[in-house]
Scaffold this motif. Sequence first.
Motif, PDB file in Angstrom:
ATOM      1  N   TYR A 148     -46.152 -23.041   5.658  1.00 19.08           N
ATOM      2  CA  TYR A 148     -45.060 -24.272   5.443  1.00 19.08           C
ATOM      3  C   TYR A 148     -43.905 -23.769   4.423  1.00 19.08           C
ATOM      4  O   TYR A 148     -42.634 -24.045   4.781  1.00 19.08           O
ATOM      5  N   TYR A 149     -44.297 -23.021   3.395  1.00 14.79           N
ATOM      6  CA  TYR A 149     -43.373 -22.813   2.400  1.00 14.79           C
ATOM      7  C   TYR A 149     -42.691 -21.457   2.446  1.00 14.79           C
ATOM      8  O   TYR A 149     -41.520 -21.136   1.818  1.00 14.79           O
ATOM      9  N   GLY A 150     -43.383 -20.455   3.223  1.00 20.82           N
ATOM     10  CA  GLY A 150     -43.079 -19.135   3.045  1.00 20.82           C
ATOM     11  C   GLY A 150     -42.149 -18.450   4.333  1.00 20.82           C
ATOM     12  O   GLY A 150     -41.441 -17.618   4.378  1.00 20.82           O
ATOM     13  N   ALA A 151     -42.921 -19.148   5.451  1.00 22.77           N
ATOM     14  CA  ALA A 151     -42.490 -18.528   6.706  1.00 22.77           C
ATOM     15  C   ALA A 151     -41.051 -18.555   7.056  1.00 22.77           C
ATOM     16  O   ALA A 151     -40.706 -17.684   7.925  1.00 22.77           O
ATOM     17  N   GLY A 152     -40.181 -19.622   6.521  1.00 21.06           N
ATOM     18  CA  GLY A 152     -38.812 -19.530   6.932  1.00 21.06           C
ATOM     19  C   GLY A 152     -38.164 -18.414   6.180  1.00 21.06           C
ATOM     20  O   GLY A 152     -36.967 -18.336   6.698  1.00 21.06           O
ATOM     21  N   LEU A 153     -38.678 -17.590   5.568  1.00 18.15           N
ATOM     22  CA  LEU A 153     -37.909 -16.546   5.172  1.00 18.15           C
ATOM     23  C   LEU A 153     -37.534 -15.546   6.037  1.00 18.15           C
ATOM     24  O   LEU A 153     -36.555 -14.970   6.019  1.00 18.15           O
ATOM     25  N   LEU A 154     -38.469 -15.473   7.219  1.00 20.71           N
ATOM     26  CA  LEU A 154     -38.342 -14.668   8.410  1.00 20.71           C
ATOM     27  C   LEU A 154     -37.103 -14.881   9.098  1.00 20.71           C
ATOM     28  O   LEU A 154     -36.499 -14.269   9.749  1.00 20.71           O
ATOM     29  N   ASP A 155     -36.518 -16.325   9.125  1.00 23.24           N
ATOM     30  CA  ASP A 155     -35.352 -16.693   9.953  1.00 23.24           C
ATOM     31  C   ASP A 155     -34.127 -16.000   9.271  1.00 23.24           C
ATOM     32  O   ASP A 155     -33.063 -15.895   9.910  1.00 23.24           O
ATOM     33  N   ALA A 156     -34.260 -15.582   7.810  1.00 23.23           N
ATOM     34  CA  ALA A 156     -32.836 -15.067   7.343  1.00 23.23           C
ATOM     35  C   ALA A 156     -32.830 -13.588   7.797  1.00 23.23           C
ATOM     36  O   ALA A 156     -31.644 -13.162   7.606  1.00 23.23           O
ATOM     37  N   ALA A 171     -33.859  -8.239  -2.587  1.00 24.21           N
ATOM     38  CA  ALA A 171     -34.258  -9.453  -3.493  1.00 24.21           C
ATOM     39  C   ALA A 171     -33.099 -10.526  -3.524  1.00 24.21           C
ATOM     40  O   ALA A 171     -33.472 -11.783  -3.609  1.00 24.21           O
ATOM     41  N   SER A 172     -32.181 -10.221  -3.157  1.00 20.02           N
ATOM     42  CA  SER A 172     -30.986 -11.361  -2.939  1.00 20.02           C
ATOM     43  C   SER A 172     -31.189 -12.284  -1.877  1.00 20.02           C
ATOM     44  O   SER A 172     -31.040 -13.493  -1.966  1.00 20.02           O
ATOM     45  N   ILE A 173     -31.563 -11.791  -0.751  1.00 27.75           N
ATOM     46  CA  ILE A 173     -32.057 -12.677   0.514  1.00 27.75           C
ATOM     47  C   ILE A 173     -33.448 -13.603   0.024  1.00 27.75           C
ATOM     48  O   ILE A 173     -33.288 -14.733   0.387  1.00 27.75           O
ATOM     49  N   VAL A 174     -34.177 -12.850  -0.624  1.00 30.87           N
ATOM     50  CA  VAL A 174     -35.370 -13.618  -1.015  1.00 30.87           C
ATOM     51  C   VAL A 174     -35.048 -14.575  -1.872  1.00 30.87           C
ATOM     52  O   VAL A 174     -35.640 -15.869  -1.978  1.00 30.87           O
ATOM     53  N   VAL A 197     -43.839 -16.702  -0.835  1.00 29.84           N
ATOM     54  CA  VAL A 197     -43.149 -15.762  -0.509  1.00 29.84           C
ATOM     55  C   VAL A 197     -43.837 -14.339  -1.074  1.00 29.84           C
ATOM     56  O   VAL A 197     -43.540 -13.405  -0.421  1.00 29.84           O
ATOM     57  N   ARG A 198     -44.255 -14.402  -2.310  1.00 33.90           N
ATOM     58  CA  ARG A 198     -44.803 -13.396  -2.949  1.00 33.90           C
ATOM     59  C   ARG A 198     -46.076 -12.799  -1.901  1.00 33.90           C
ATOM     60  O   ARG A 198     -46.132 -11.590  -1.708  1.00 33.90           O
ATOM     61  N   CYS A 199     -46.530 -13.614  -1.381  1.00 32.21           N
ATOM     62  CA  CYS A 199     -47.848 -13.428  -0.575  1.00 32.21           C
ATOM     63  C   CYS A 199     -47.210 -12.803   0.741  1.00 32.21           C
ATOM     64  O   CYS A 199     -48.046 -11.892   1.512  1.00 32.21           O
ATOM     65  N   LEU A 200     -46.289 -13.360   1.402  1.00 37.01           N
ATOM     66  CA  LEU A 200     -45.659 -12.641   2.425  1.00 37.01           C
ATOM     67  C   LEU A 200     -45.160 -11.414   2.414  1.00 37.01           C
ATOM     68  O   LEU A 200     -45.372 -10.600   2.997  1.00 37.01           O
ATOM     69  N   LEU A 201     -44.582 -11.035   1.340  1.00 44.10           N
ATOM     70  CA  LEU A 201     -43.848  -9.733   0.862  1.00 44.10           C
ATOM     71  C   LEU A 201     -45.216  -8.756   0.754  1.00 44.10           C
ATOM     72  O   LEU A 201     -44.907  -7.443   1.005  1.00 44.10           O
ATOM     73  N   ARG A 202     -46.145  -9.225   0.029  1.00 46.80           N
ATOM     74  CA  ARG A 202     -47.380  -8.226   0.123  1.00 46.80           C
ATOM     75  C   ARG A 202     -47.900  -8.032   1.202  1.00 46.80           C
ATOM     76  O   ARG A 202     -48.319  -6.714   1.240  1.00 46.80           O
ATOM     77  N   TRP A 203     -47.813  -8.691   2.207  1.00 52.17           N
ATOM     78  CA  TRP A 203     -48.522  -8.484   3.458  1.00 52.17           C
ATOM     79  C   TRP A 203     -47.596  -7.543   4.049  1.00 52.17           C
ATOM     80  O   TRP A 203     -48.116  -6.563   4.736  1.00 52.17           O
ATOM     81  N   HIS A 210     -42.438  -3.121   5.643  1.00 49.49           N
ATOM     82  CA  HIS A 210     -41.423  -3.209   4.621  1.00 49.49           C
ATOM     83  C   HIS A 210     -41.777  -1.869   3.757  1.00 49.49           C
ATOM     84  O   HIS A 210     -42.924  -1.783   3.322  1.00 49.49           O
ATOM     85  N   ASP A 211     -40.740  -1.327   2.925  1.00 45.51           N
ATOM     86  CA  ASP A 211     -41.227   0.020   2.277  1.00 45.51           C
ATOM     87  C   ASP A 211     -40.769  -0.277   0.923  1.00 45.51           C
ATOM     88  O   ASP A 211     -41.007   0.672   0.318  1.00 45.51           O
ATOM     89  N   ARG A 212     -40.493  -1.367   0.494  1.00 49.00           N
ATOM     90  CA  ARG A 212     -40.328  -1.593  -1.049  1.00 49.00           C
ATOM     91  C   ARG A 212     -41.001  -2.914  -1.507  1.00 49.00           C
ATOM     92  O   ARG A 212     -41.061  -3.988  -0.662  1.00 49.00           O
ATOM     93  N   ASP A 213     -41.397  -2.942  -2.579  1.00 48.18           N
ATOM     94  CA  ASP A 213     -42.052  -3.964  -3.563  1.00 48.18           C
ATOM     95  C   ASP A 213     -40.867  -4.759  -3.988  1.00 48.18           C
ATOM     96  O   ASP A 213     -40.469  -4.519  -4.986  1.00 48.18           O
ATOM     97  N   LEU A 214     -40.715  -6.028  -3.398  1.00 44.41           N
ATOM     98  CA  LEU A 214     -39.650  -6.836  -3.756  1.00 44.41           C
ATOM     99  C   LEU A 214     -40.288  -8.093  -4.803  1.00 44.41           C
ATOM    100  O   LEU A 214     -39.248  -8.766  -5.371  1.00 44.41           O
ATOM    101  N   THR A 215     -41.566  -7.908  -4.916  1.00 41.26           N
ATOM    102  CA  THR A 215     -42.189  -9.080  -5.707  1.00 41.26           C
ATOM    103  C   THR A 215     -41.592  -9.134  -7.361  1.00 41.26           C
ATOM    104  O   THR A 215     -41.519 -10.164  -7.778  1.00 41.26           O
ATOM    105  N   ALA A 216     -41.218  -8.150  -7.803  1.00 44.16           N
ATOM    106  CA  ALA A 216     -40.776  -8.103  -9.351  1.00 44.16           C
ATOM    107  C   ALA A 216     -39.364  -8.711  -9.225  1.00 44.16           C
ATOM    108  O   ALA A 216     -39.083  -9.166 -10.514  1.00 44.16           O
TER     109      ALA A 216
END
Length: 412
Positions: A148-156, A171-174, A197-203, A210-216
């Motif tokens: 509910y909170y993180g899936a919308g990131l894929l729309d961007a 990172a700017s889009i996130v 969002v962090r969970c989605l990026l880890r997956w 994805h080839d970069r860790d954006l969580t930081a």
Amino acid sequence: MTKRSSTARSYPVRIPRIPVGPLAPMVLGEYSRWLAGKGYSAGSAAAAMNVAQRLSMWMQAVGAGVDGIEEELLVRFVAAERSRDRPCASVDSWIGALRRFLTAAGYLRTAEVDASQFTPAQAAVAQWCAWMRNQRGLTEKSIAAYCYYGAGLLDAVTATDGSVQWGRLDASIVNAYVTDRGRPYGVVVRARIVGSVRCLLRWALSTGRHDRDLTAGILKPPGSKRSVPRGVAAAQVAALLAVCDPATAIGARDRALVLMLVRLGLRAGEAARLMLDDIDWASGQLRVTGKGREHVLPLPVDVGQALEAWLRLRPDALDRAVFVRTKAPRQMMTTSGVSGVIARLSGLAGIDPIYAHRLRHTAAMDVLAAGGTLSEAKELLGHVYTVTTMTYAKVDLASLRELVVPFGQVPR
């Protein structure tokens, strides 16, 4: 015979005394027995049956049969009822119960989801959910919250052709998504959005999408640092208990709930899931299940007496839950229902709104105020890690005073 006034409002469309349509008489008879089994009163069952008979009559008018019952048909029926000059007021109230019966009895066909019809973004979300379920072992409720909170990131990062362009994700889009998604919410929900969002990026990183860790690089929501736990004063607890009438079933239930939450520190969900078999009267113990773990607590005398008073008045229910609804369907209370009871009692007592989790805080704070240790508070609350319980050290004023350096002295 009294003559009806010409200016009086017309009667709503009435159903015939003898039920007609494809649901009569077999399905309507099954529905009547289902309502009786759920514990609905005669008046409530009559209102529910009225809606079912209206559905049967409407299905006959539109040429629908029992085999054609589906969600779209029920939506059309509700719309038809609402479009009348004098709509039946009970349709909105009882269509939910009718839908649950039709589903349980196998008459309501659920639409099958065809995975081949998924868009790339929907397919990615489905695979993310499977990863959370299989690899991380999250519950369905937690998975739904993350989506509910993180899936919308894929729309961007979804292109016009529907493909998900993971390479555009930076990172700017996130951070733009986190900021925009959390704008209507408070600090707690904003922190959940960041976690999702962090969970989605880890997956995405672990599966090679994805080839970069954006969580930081994700911004931290302002003010998300955990504050001091808020307890409830003894006078407020007494006010909650004072508005519970132990002579009535609902009053006895609410009193037992308050005492169990404030004395044993149960979560609202733990109290809701408590079963009759979890109470060991012989040894005076209570088995508590929460967050996939079990722990055993001693049963204080006052809590045991309140439970006994409630169980003597507890109505026959559909399950073996300790705390059940007093209205049909009489079954296990929900987590929100337990917390709603405490909020309702605080309103009746004329004090500030209080919810169930503040009573849990109060139980831990009472242990420390009585000279107990953090380890004892940890055992009471059922925490796995001591660091989780250490937040209550902030409110242990007696211990904190010993650490304060007197004015004018040099710390040793």
